[in-house]
Design a protein around this motif. Structure first.
Motif, short mmCIF file in Angstrom:
data_model
loop_
_atom_site.label_atom_id
_atom_site.label_comp_id
_atom_site.label_asym_id
_atom_site.label_seq_id
_atom_site.Cartn_x
_atom_site.Cartn_y
_atom_site.Cartn_z
N GLY A 121 -24.64 -11.71 24.01
CA GLY A 121 -23.88 -13.02 24.20
C GLY A 121 -24.41 -14.21 23.49
O GLY A 121 -23.55 -15.08 23.09
N ALA A 123 -25.65 -14.35 20.76
CA ALA A 123 -25.07 -14.44 19.27
C ALA A 123 -23.78 -15.21 19.15
O ALA A 123 -23.52 -15.70 18.22
CB ALA A 123 -25.03 -13.20 18.78
N PHE A 124 -23.07 -15.01 20.37
CA PHE A 124 -21.54 -15.63 20.27
C PHE A 124 -21.30 -16.76 20.95
O PHE A 124 -20.49 -17.59 20.64
CB PHE A 124 -20.50 -14.22 20.54
N LEU A 125 -21.71 -16.96 22.28
CA LEU A 125 -21.60 -17.97 23.13
C LEU A 125 -22.48 -19.04 22.90
O LEU A 125 -22.62 -20.09 23.33
CB LEU A 125 -21.77 -17.54 24.65
N PRO A 175 -23.03 -22.10 17.71
CA PRO A 175 -22.33 -20.68 18.36
C PRO A 175 -21.09 -20.43 17.87
O PRO A 175 -20.22 -21.59 17.73
CB PRO A 175 -22.73 -20.79 19.73
N PRO A 176 -20.83 -19.14 17.32
CA PRO A 176 -19.33 -18.79 16.99
C PRO A 176 -18.27 -19.38 17.89
O PRO A 176 -16.97 -19.84 17.36
CB PRO A 176 -19.24 -17.51 16.57
N VAL A 177 -18.49 -19.63 19.05
CA VAL A 177 -17.41 -19.77 19.94
C VAL A 177 -16.93 -21.29 20.01
O VAL A 177 -15.92 -21.70 20.17
CB VAL A 177 -18.01 -19.67 21.40
#
Length: 193
Positions: A121, A123-125, A175-177
């Motif tokens: 999480g 890594a993405f959030l 983050p990507p999000v």
């Protein structure tokens, strides 16, 4: 008031013979075999899991050296229980007794899986959002569900984020999000998420 006091196991109890009698040999053999297989797999992937050091300080300070040494000792030391497991595993009642090696591990496995989900999480959030979700999940699973615990969990995450971001000056990439939101959200909040 009762004069009876229940005995609580301590580290000193591990040295007593009575404590050793509680260890089920079949369960010990199965657990040791799992650790042995893990050490073997870890040793097999060691060349791909490490990279050479940046400075030539000798083999003893290379990233692969100490994992190699400890895993090798683990394989050598665990060979006896592995042989015992392979010898005894077909005996009647062995699997029922061996399954006691993992009795009561359900909650620990839930925490371990939660931590792996947390790492993914991040890594993405991003660090902050993933930490808030992870902390609140841990509190909920632990049975700490009151408002006080929710606020305490949020405060702990805030302190950790401030310690990393402000105190230590460690900043993570956006983050990507954040790509799902307008640019102003990422520009103003991204560095703390």
């Amino acid at each position: 008031m009762s004069d009876h006091i229940d005995h609580i196991a301590t580290i000193a109890d591990a040295d007593s013979e009575a404590f050793e009698e509680d260890v089920i040999p079949e369960a010990s053999q199965l657990a040791m075999t799992h650790f042995w297989v893990f050490a073997l797999v870890a040793l097999a992937v060691l060349p791909w899991a490490t990279v050479p050091g940046k400075r030539d300080l000798g083999w003893v300070q290379e990233p692969w050296s100490w994992p190699f040494i400890t895993l090798s000792f683990g394989l050598i030391g665990g060979f006896g229980p592995l042989r015992a497991y392979l010898r005894d595993r077909r005996k009647p009642g062995f699997s029922a007794k061996a399954s006691l090696a993992f009795e009561g591990m359900g909650r620990a496995m839930i925490y371990a899986l939660g931590f792996m989900a947390y790492i993914a999480g991040v890594a993405f959030l991003g660090f902050t959002i993933a930490s808030v979700i992870f902390m609140q999940s841990l509190l909920y699973i632990s049975g700490l569900r009151g408002r006080r615990w929710v606020v305490t969990g949020l405060a702990v995450v805030a302190v950790i984020v401030l310690a990393f971001r402000v105190g230590l000056g460690i900043w993570f990439p956006l983050p990507p999000v954040m790509q799902l939101f307008p640019d102003w959200v990422g520009n103003s909040l991204g560095e703390y998420l």
